[in-house]
Motif scaffolding. Structure first.
Motif, PDB file in Angstrom:
ATOM      1  N   LEU A 104     -35.652  46.286 -25.016  1.00 51.24           N
ATOM      2  CA  LEU A 104     -36.659  45.320 -24.586  1.00 51.24           C
ATOM      3  C   LEU A 104     -37.944  45.480 -25.387  1.00 51.24           C
ATOM      4  O   LEU A 104     -38.554  44.486 -25.800  1.00 51.24           O
ATOM      5  N   LEU A 105     -38.361  46.710 -25.609  1.00 49.74           N
ATOM      6  CA  LEU A 105     -39.566  46.954 -26.396  1.00 49.74           C
ATOM      7  C   LEU A 105     -39.406  46.425 -27.821  1.00 49.74           C
ATOM      8  O   LEU A 105     -40.353  45.866 -28.392  1.00 49.74           O
ATOM      9  N   ASN A 106     -38.236  46.582 -28.403  1.00 49.35           N
ATOM     10  CA  ASN A 106     -37.998  46.032 -29.738  1.00 49.35           C
ATOM     11  C   ASN A 106     -38.122  44.511 -29.730  1.00 49.35           C
ATOM     12  O   ASN A 106     -38.685  43.917 -30.661  1.00 49.35           O
ATOM     13  N   GLN A 107     -37.620  43.876 -28.683  1.00 48.62           N
ATOM     14  CA  GLN A 107     -37.753  42.423 -28.542  1.00 48.62           C
ATOM     15  C   GLN A 107     -39.226  42.032 -28.419  1.00 48.62           C
ATOM     16  O   GLN A 107     -39.679  41.067 -29.045  1.00 48.62           O
ATOM     17  N   CYS A 108     -39.976  42.784 -27.614  1.00 50.36           N
ATOM     18  CA  CYS A 108     -41.404  42.522 -27.448  1.00 50.36           C
ATOM     19  C   CYS A 108     -42.150  42.704 -28.771  1.00 50.36           C
ATOM     20  O   CYS A 108     -43.040  41.915 -29.102  1.00 50.36           O
ATOM     21  N   PHE A 109     -41.790  43.739 -29.514  1.00 50.07           N
ATOM     22  CA  PHE A 109     -42.436  43.988 -30.801  1.00 50.07           C
ATOM     23  C   PHE A 109     -42.198  42.813 -31.750  1.00 50.07           C
ATOM     24  O   PHE A 109     -43.126  42.344 -32.423  1.00 50.07           O
ATOM     25  N   GLU A 110     -40.966  42.332 -31.783  1.00 46.69           N
ATOM     26  CA  GLU A 110     -40.639  41.199 -32.641  1.00 46.69           C
ATOM     27  C   GLU A 110     -41.430  39.954 -32.229  1.00 46.69           C
ATOM     28  O   GLU A 110     -41.988  39.258 -33.081  1.00 46.69           O
ATOM     29  N   SER A 111     -41.506  39.688 -30.929  1.00 51.58           N
ATOM     30  CA  SER A 111     -42.276  38.536 -30.439  1.00 51.58           C
ATOM     31  C   SER A 111     -43.753  38.672 -30.784  1.00 51.58           C
ATOM     32  O   SER A 111     -44.383  37.714 -31.248  1.00 51.58           O
ATOM     33  N   ALA A 112     -44.310  39.844 -30.573  1.00 53.74           N
ATOM     34  CA  ALA A 112     -45.728  40.067 -30.858  1.00 53.74           C
ATOM     35  C   ALA A 112     -46.013  39.890 -32.344  1.00 53.74           C
ATOM     36  O   ALA A 112     -47.024  39.286 -32.726  1.00 53.74           O
ATOM     37  N   THR A 113     -45.127  40.388 -33.174  1.00 53.13           N
ATOM     38  CA  THR A 113     -45.303  40.263 -34.618  1.00 53.13           C
ATOM     39  C   THR A 113     -45.223  38.799 -35.043  1.00 53.13           C
ATOM     40  O   THR A 113     -46.055  38.327 -35.829  1.00 53.13           O
ATOM     41  N   GLN A 114     -44.231  38.094 -34.513  1.00 58.33           N
ATOM     42  CA  GLN A 114     -44.080  36.675 -34.860  1.00 58.33           C
ATOM     43  C   GLN A 114     -45.275  35.854 -34.411  1.00 58.33           C
ATOM     44  O   GLN A 114     -45.658  34.897 -35.091  1.00 58.33           O
ATOM     45  N   GLU A 115     -45.866  36.213 -33.295  1.00 55.84           N
ATOM     46  CA  GLU A 115     -47.018  35.477 -32.763  1.00 55.84           C
ATOM     47  C   GLU A 115     -48.344  36.042 -33.271  1.00 55.84           C
ATOM     48  O   GLU A 115     -49.404  35.639 -32.798  1.00 55.84           O
ATOM     49  N   ARG A 116     -48.264  36.985 -34.203  1.00 54.05           N
ATOM     50  CA  ARG A 116     -49.439  37.587 -34.835  1.00 54.05           C
ATOM     51  C   ARG A 116     -50.389  38.221 -33.820  1.00 54.05           C
ATOM     52  O   ARG A 116     -51.606  38.145 -33.943  1.00 54.05           O
ATOM     53  N   GLN A 117     -49.797  38.890 -32.856  1.00 55.79           N
ATOM     54  CA  GLN A 117     -50.554  39.628 -31.843  1.00 55.79           C
ATOM     55  C   GLN A 117     -50.493  41.112 -32.210  1.00 55.79           C
ATOM     56  O   GLN A 117     -49.756  41.897 -31.618  1.00 55.79           O
ATOM     57  N   GLU A 118     -51.289  41.486 -33.221  1.00 54.17           N
ATOM     58  CA  GLU A 118     -51.213  42.834 -33.773  1.00 54.17           C
ATOM     59  C   GLU A 118     -51.570  43.924 -32.772  1.00 54.17           C
ATOM     60  O   GLU A 118     -50.959  44.991 -32.769  1.00 54.17           O
ATOM     61  N   GLY A 119     -52.555  43.681 -31.923  1.00 50.24           N
ATOM     62  CA  GLY A 119     -52.918  44.682 -30.916  1.00 50.24           C
ATOM     63  C   GLY A 119     -51.772  44.951 -29.952  1.00 50.24           C
ATOM     64  O   GLY A 119     -51.489  46.099 -29.613  1.00 50.24           O
ATOM     65  N   ILE A 120     -51.110  43.884 -29.530  1.00 48.20           N
ATOM     66  CA  ILE A 120     -49.961  44.039 -28.641  1.00 48.20           C
ATOM     67  C   ILE A 120     -48.831  44.744 -29.384  1.00 48.20           C
ATOM     68  O   ILE A 120     -48.186  45.642 -28.835  1.00 48.20           O
TER      69      ILE A 120
END
Length: 147
Positions: A104-120
């Motif tokens: 799940l964390l890997n999925q969240c990391f991918e989503s955050a990266t795609q949405e350019r949410q670097e802090g997240i």
């Protein structure tokens, strides 16, 4: 969408923390002292290291956080535990749940990266490191003696 992923993460981390606390309270057997301490450290790290920060990131995205047991149960990918398993089964269950959290964390990391949410993304990377360590420790409890 990262906000939806974070809601699932919040519920899942909460469920994982509660399960580790349940096991902390109820573990028995010859390794009681070591496992009681380990489960206590595990639930405290997960709770302190992820719950509030995940909720705050959801709010920074202008979304509302889930906050009831009912909603957490709907969202969590880690099921609750109503029985008291033997100590080894507690470790096996937490190890499997921890692996689910890593996915799940890997999925969240991918989503955050795609949405350019670097802090997240940075926060998620920290949680991946923490759960990687939890996984190593849980797996270590399950190994037999080496020749």
């Amino acid at each position: 969408m990262i906000a939806d992923d974070l809601k699932v993460l919040l519920a899942t981390e909460y469920a994982f923390s509660i399960k580790a606390q349940l096991f902390h309270w109820n573990v028995e057997g010859p390794d009681f002292a070591q496992l009681h301490e380990f489960f206590g450290e595990l639930y405290e790290e997960v709770y302190d290291g992820s719950i509030d920060r995940t909720a705050e990131f959801i709010r920074t995205l202008d979304e509302y956080t889930p906050g009831s047991f009912e909603r957490f149960a709907e969202l969590s990918i880690v099921p609750g535990q109503v029985k008291i398993p033997r100590a080894r089964l507690m470790i096996e269950e937490l190890a499997a749940n921890n692996q689910q959290l890593i996915e799940l964390l890997n999925q969240c990391f991918e989503s955050a990266t795609q949405e350019r949410q670097e802090g997240i993304a940075n926060f998620i990377a920290e949680r991946l490191d923490a759960h990687g360590k939890h996984g190593w420790m849980l797996r270590s409890f399950l190994k037999g003696d080496r020749a």
